[in-house]
Design a protein around this motif. Structure first.
Motif, short mmCIF file in Angstrom:
data_model
loop_
_atom_site.label_atom_id
_atom_site.label_comp_id
_atom_site.label_asym_id
_atom_site.label_seq_id
_atom_site.Cartn_x
_atom_site.Cartn_y
_atom_site.Cartn_z
N UNK A 191 51.99 -6.37 6.69
CA UNK A 191 51.29 -7.44 7.23
C UNK A 191 51.20 -8.89 6.41
N UNK A 192 52.54 -8.49 5.65
CA UNK A 192 52.80 -9.30 4.72
C UNK A 192 52.20 -10.38 4.08
N UNK A 193 50.84 -9.22 3.43
CA UNK A 193 49.67 -9.78 2.65
C UNK A 193 50.51 -10.61 1.05
N UNK A 194 49.83 -10.88 0.47
CA UNK A 194 49.97 -11.77 -0.89
C UNK A 194 49.22 -11.59 -1.72
N UNK A 195 49.37 -11.35 -2.60
CA UNK A 195 47.83 -10.86 -3.47
C UNK A 195 47.32 -12.54 -4.92
N UNK A 196 46.45 -12.40 -4.38
CA UNK A 196 46.19 -14.00 -5.43
C UNK A 196 45.55 -13.33 -6.74
N UNK A 214 38.81 -9.19 -0.16
CA UNK A 214 39.36 -10.44 0.62
C UNK A 214 39.51 -11.92 -0.59
N UNK A 215 39.78 -13.20 -0.15
CA UNK A 215 39.54 -14.21 -0.80
C UNK A 215 38.23 -15.37 -0.73
N UNK A 216 37.65 -14.10 0.64
CA UNK A 216 36.27 -15.01 0.69
C UNK A 216 35.25 -14.40 0.34
N UNK A 271 40.47 -3.98 -8.05
CA UNK A 271 41.20 -3.85 -8.63
C UNK A 271 42.58 -5.08 -7.56
N UNK A 272 42.31 -5.50 -6.72
CA UNK A 272 42.63 -6.94 -6.62
C UNK A 272 42.25 -7.82 -6.06
N UNK A 273 42.29 -9.60 -5.60
CA UNK A 273 42.30 -9.90 -4.48
C UNK A 273 43.61 -10.54 -3.85
#
Lengths: 219, 401
Positions: B134-139, B159-161, B187-189
């Protein structure tokens, strides 16, 4: 040079057929100076228009320089007008947005002449007709006499053999009218055939030959 | 008569009558500007949709449970199917050379809470490969760890929101959240990213697919995202998917494979049609401009009757008079078109500055068409007046003062 025989021209005005020209016969030699006289409606202008190839006769033969002009196509007639005939009108018919020199240049432009050649010819004409200081002026900035001189310069710039003038002084005062007549007569002295329609008997007397017209006939 | 003389004469003629020239320029400019602006907007909308679909990921195929005869358009969200798509189906696809990655997806909705805050959020169950597909990227932090997809772990990526609403300014990685009746460690955003396919990736929580199946007590998958190994491999991958699933489902082809290309080309067709429609409507204003040109040129011919008579007396043939008037209307049309293009470029520049996200640009074909059509209108609608001028009787024309 000009040979007209049995020329008829009929205009349809409402139900009525008006005979502008009836069986006109006329021969003009190169270099003649002819005044066409007669009351209004007698067919003077129609005769001039037919000689100038602006109008076609309904019947009869018109030969110009041994070419039967009545047989020519529209485009061929246009070419004859361009090279052999110069018109001078009562109301000058200058193009209002063009300057005096551009008006004089117009026939050369229409004929597709090179710009350098055009410029030198226009300069010469401006000088010859006493318009040197007026080259850039538009017609509405010129006096009547000057306008007619521009018109004559335009009519003669292609060095035609025939100049046809329809009441050239009709819209001018006496002084500038005399001026214009003298210019036309000078052209005639150089060998140009001059045919002039006029009301003025005094002008008619100056011509080498007078033609009187009544009811579409030469009398 | 030389061409430059014809042009010069026409320019003098058009500058000689200011009002009518300005009117004609205005009409043409409006016509051309509206064609260019409207097609640019249509083209921009098409580009916008295409971009959004591309951001889904490259060479993407979507496997949906249930049979559907439609090609492209909306995939059937609720496919009635005798057999569910299972995790084992998904894993079986992984063996083909034309398939690079697969990401099985389970979807559900569950309350997510941290401390006193609770929120209903869409839960995506998937694998580590979703990140690439999905071509995601991590914040912040990292994505789901690779590992056996059949064994779920108690970790999640938010998710960010969701992060913003539950944790506001605090750093979520390492914290435990409650999803439904289970506890997961964050573990991640995900980094801020727009919507894709109607799903706001900022408003989701991603957990391992096996955990999601346990959480929602189901063994079926919502869909399988498949990334083909190359663009050329897409048709082959599609065939492989259908074969494998048929084999596993007792010879029944009860899935639908939607390729991104099919969806894209459908939207592409729709928006191209839309653009052409809009361009057609704008072209009407061009033809109105054409009628105005005809009108104005007819007035010009009667205004300049004596001039035409004079040109004839000076020995201009019909053809020449016609070309003089045609040149004039063609020139005015082109000048109007140029003016219209300036207006169009200005409007589009302004729009592009107001809406920087919207990819608005002037398509080259619209430029060419606008200029071509305006020239054509000038010539076509200029022809009748020019013909009338050429056919004037010189004696009658000159007898007017």
């Amino acid at each position: 040079m000009i040979y007209l025989d049995g020329i008829e021209r009929v205009f349809q005005v409402g139900d009525e057929a008006v005979h502008a020209l009836r069986d006109v016969h006329l021969e003009v030699k190169q270099g003649e100076y002819i005044a066409v006289m007669g009351p209004s409606g007698s067919g003077k202008s129609t005769l001039l228009n037919i000689i100038g190839l602006l109008d076609r006769p309904d019947r009869g033969v018109y030969r110009l320089d041994d070419v039967t002009a009545t047989d020519l196509s529209d485009d061929q007639q246009a070419a004859v007008r361009r090279h052999k005939i110069g018109f001078v009108f009562q109301f000058f018919h200058l193009v209002p947005r063009l300057s005096a020199s551009e008006n004089i240049e117009l026939p050369l432009t229409l004929a597709g002449m090179e710009p350098e050649e055009r410029k030198s010819r226009v300069q010469a004409a401006l000088k010859a007709f006493g318009l040197a200081g007026r080259a850039k002026h538009r017609p509405d900035q010129l006096s009547g006499g000057q306008r007619q001189r521009v018109a004559i310069a335009r009519a003669t710039i292609m060095e035609p053999k025939v100049v046809l003038a329809d009441e050239p002084t009709g819209n001018l005062d006496r002084a500038s009218g005399k001026d214009v007549i003298e210019i036309l007569e000078r052209l005639n002295l150089k060998g140009v055939t001059l045919i002039m329609v006029t009301h003025d008997p005094e002008l008619g007397k100056r011509a080498s030959r007078e033609i009187h017209m009544v009811d579409g006939r030469i009398s | 008569m030389k061409i430059e003389d014809i042009l010069h004469f026409s320019i003098r003629a058009s500058t000689g009558y200011r009002t009518r020239t300005l009117l004609m320029l205005l009409a043409m400019a409006i016509g051309v500007a509206s064609v260019v602006i409207l097609t640019s907007l249509g083209e921009g909308a098409r580009q916008y949709v295409t971009d959004r679909f591309s951001s889904l990921g490259a060479n993407l195929l979507i496997v949906l449970p249930g049979r559907s005869e439609t090609t492209g358009g909306h995939p059937p969200m609720l496919g009635e199917t005798p057999r569910d798509l299972t995790l084992d189906d998904a894993l079986a696809l992984n063996r083909s050379a034309s398939i690079r990655r697969i990401a099985p997806i389970t979807v559900g909705s569950a309350p997510v809470s941290w401390k006193q805050l609770e929120r209903e959020v869409i839960i995506l169950g998937s694998t580590s490969e979703l990140y690439e597909v999905r071509h995601l990227s991590m914040g912040q932090g990292r994505f789901l760890p690779a590992g056996d997809p059949t064994r779920g772990g108690a970790v999640c990526v938010i998710g960010y929101k969701v992060k913003h609403e539950l944790f506001s300014n605090q750093s979520p990685p390492g914290e435990w959240v409650r999803i439904g009746d289970r506890r997961f460690r964050v573990i991640g955003v995900l980094a801020k990213k727009g919507q894709s396919l109607g799903l706001d990736m900022g408003d989701v929580v991603i957990i391992p697919v096996a955990s999601a199946q346990a959480l929602f007590n189901t063994s079926s998958l919502f869909r399988i995202l498949v990334q083909a190994s190359s663009r050329e491999a897409i048709p082959r991958a599609k065939q492989v998917i259908l074969n494998v699933i048929r084999e596993r489902h007792d010879g029944e082809e009860d899935v639908t494979v939607v390729t991104q290309d099919a969806v894209l080309s459908t939207f592409d067709r729709i928006f191209t049609a839309l653009t052409l429609t809009v361009a057609g409507i704008a072209a009407i204003s061009l033809s109105v401009a054409g009628v105005l040109i005809m009108n104005v040129m007819l007035v010009a011919v009667s205004q300049r009757t004596t001039e035409i008579g004079l040109l004839k007396a000076l020995g201009a043939p019909r053809r020449q008079i016609m070309s003089l008037f045609l040149a004039e209307s063609a020139m005015l049309s082109l000048a109007g078109a140029a003016l219209g293009l300036i207006v169009a470029f200005t409007v589009i520049w302004v729009l592009a500055n107001i809406f920087p996200d919207f990819p608005i640009r002037i398509p080259l074909w619209a430029l060419a068409a606008a200029i071509g059509v305006s020239l054509l209108t000038g010539l076509v609608f200029g022809a009748l007046p020019a013909r009338r001028a050429a056919r004037l009787d010189p004696v009658e024309a000159l007898s007017r003062r």
